[in-house]
Design a protein around this motif. Structure first.
Motif: not given
Length: 498
Positions: A198-214
């Protein structure tokens, strides 16, 4: 859960498919750097806009890598490879026939989606189809693509933009990208067992914003400065999101990225060493071309040609060091490589306006010789400790942290160079009581100050390599962590793979 599905696979054709696709993807990632000024002029856009061709590619690539572990478990190897390589080829075609900046940027982003899947996929497939005692040689072959392609990109780009239109860069890459799809369609096989996670949708959002922001924050800091509002907001938002992502990964039943990879000490140690080495490596890739073009007045092509012998040597040495790794492990390869890298990096901290082209070429080539003993052997040493079920997560984590450390290293080294250049210029003006309207004198001061700033950044890079050298003494040869009996039953014997 990953495992071999078939025990009769031929590894050579699979490796050929992966290496060609990775080579083309990495070549495309760096080939525009030298061409950006010419493209900015032709497309009638400013510097901050044209940088999105590189930054946008890096961001999409960077945020896709953490999701790759889910994709590897959800979709078959063959299907994933064909989709990724096809997307990359489509993106290249869009870029090749683009007439304005918007279409060109769209093509670059499509390319980045394909590349963001291809690179970690290559690592996981190699770890899956090769037994531990052969992984060094296999990862060394992978190193040819990872090292050689980015290094020849600037040389090729410099030659093309001096003699032809920048579209020719994509005309060169396009047939190679299409060939990668065709070869993959013929030879790529399903080698990773799939499931229905199952895709961890919240994890996708947090990783995208987190790694993308950095990634964006660090990249923009190199040009806009650390005090820029955009940089501060991106780093703060990225840091907060990344913290929440870590908490989510530790508490979720099926996290997007399994942070249990850091429970294995050799993986953690080698990932840290590789992050430091990546930061130090960027000093040569970024600061030396600045010195060559801005101080010595060499053309982009001449700058690229100076880097080429080192790139060729590194590409030749990569499979050789992989075979040595299989025999003796990573520790002494890393120690010897880091000693050479430390000495040569220190040599670059003594650049002058009279430094000769041949001297710089020799030092850079020796530096790349040292680097050839580092990246792949060290990464493989860490990955070897992970159980197979964590290969995808380990590969994604290693690739992600390398992307972030590369952006961070670039930002820090460029910022240090800029700040030291400015402060030293002020000191020289005050010490010599120079009239700032005297253009001749100010040009001399600017040149002297920039050399000082570049040398200072190389001193910092030297200390980074010293830190990695100390850590390298703690590397030891390990065997994959034993799986529980229930998990072990899911895996077949690698020894039957041809």
């Amino acid at each position: 859960m990953t495992s071999m599905i078939s025990s009769t696979l031929r590894k050579g054709p699979i490796m050929a498919s992966l290496l060609l696709a990775a080579f083309v993807a990495l070549l495309s990632q760096t080939v525009l750097n030298v061409a950006l000024p010419k493209m900015m002029e032709d497309l009638n856009v400013n510097e901050s806009t044209i940088q999105w061709l590189s930054n946008g590619y890096m961001l999409v690539n960077g945020v896709l890598v953490p999701i790759s572990a889910f994709l590897f478990n959800r979709f078959s190897t063959r299907k994933l490879f064909l989709v990724a390589s096809s997307l990359f080829a489509i993106g290249t075609i869009i870029c090749a026939f683009s007439g304005d900046f918007g279409v060109l940027l769209s093509g670059r982003l499509v390319q980045a989606v394909g590349a963001g899947i291809l690179m970690p996929l290559m690592s996981v497939v190699i770890l899956t189809i090769f037994p531990v005692e052969e992984r060094g040689k296999a990862m060394g072959m992978m190193g040819i693509a990872m090292i050689f392609a980015p290094a020849i990109g600037p040389t090729m780009s410099g030659w093309v933009v001096e003699h032809y239109d920048w579209h020719v860069l994509f005309y060169i890459i396009m047939p190679l990208a299409i060939l990668a799809v065709i070869i993959g369609a013929i030879f790529m096989k399903d080698v990773i067992k799939t499931s229905l996670p199952k895709l961890d949708t919240l994890g996708v959002v947090l990783s995208t914003v987190g790694f993308g922001g950095l990634l964006y924050g660090f990249s923009d800091a190199g040009t806009a400065g650390w005090g820029s509002t955009t940089v501060i907001v991106c780093l703060a938002l990225g840091g907060l999101s990344l913290l929440l992502f870590v908490i989510r990964s530790l508490t979720a039943e099926k996290p997007l990225l399994d942070l249990n990879v850091f429970k294995y000490p050799m993986f953690s140690l080698t990932t840290l060493i590789n992050a430091i080495i990546t930061m130090a490596m960027f000093s040569g890739m970024i600061l030396l071309p600045i010195f060559l073009q801005n101080i010595r007045g060499f053309s982009p092509l001449d700058s690229g040609l100076l880097l080429l012998p080192g790139a060729i040597l590194m590409g030749i040495m990569s499979p050789i060091t992989g075979m040595i790794f299989d025999k003796v492990g990573a520790r002494w390869l890393a120690v010897v490589g880091l000693v050479i890298t430390t000495i040569t990096t220190y040599e670059f901290s003594h650049l002058t306006a009279d430094s000769t082209y041949n001297h710089m070429m020799l030092i850079y080539t020796l530096r790349m010789f040292g680097m050839s003993m580092l990246m792949m052997p060290i990464q493989t040493a860490g990955m070897n400790q992970l159980p197979r079920r964590l290969n995808a997560h380990g590969s994604a984590m290693s690739q992600t942290l390398r992307n972030v450390s590369g952006a961070l290293g670039t930002a820090i080294l460029v910022t240090l160079m800029t700040n030291k250049t400015a402060s030293h210029a002020k000191e020289l003006i005050l010490a010599g009581n120079v009239d700032t309207t005297d253009q001749t004198k100010m040009a001399e001061i600017t040149q002297t100050a920039m050399i000082y700033g570049i040398n200072h950044s190389f001193v910092v890079a030297t200390w980074l390599t010293v830190a990695a050298l100390v850590l390298a003494f703690f590397i030891r040869k390990v065997k994959p962590h034993e799986e529980p009996a229930a998990s072990r039953a899911d895996f077949t014997n690698f020894d039957d793979v041809e």
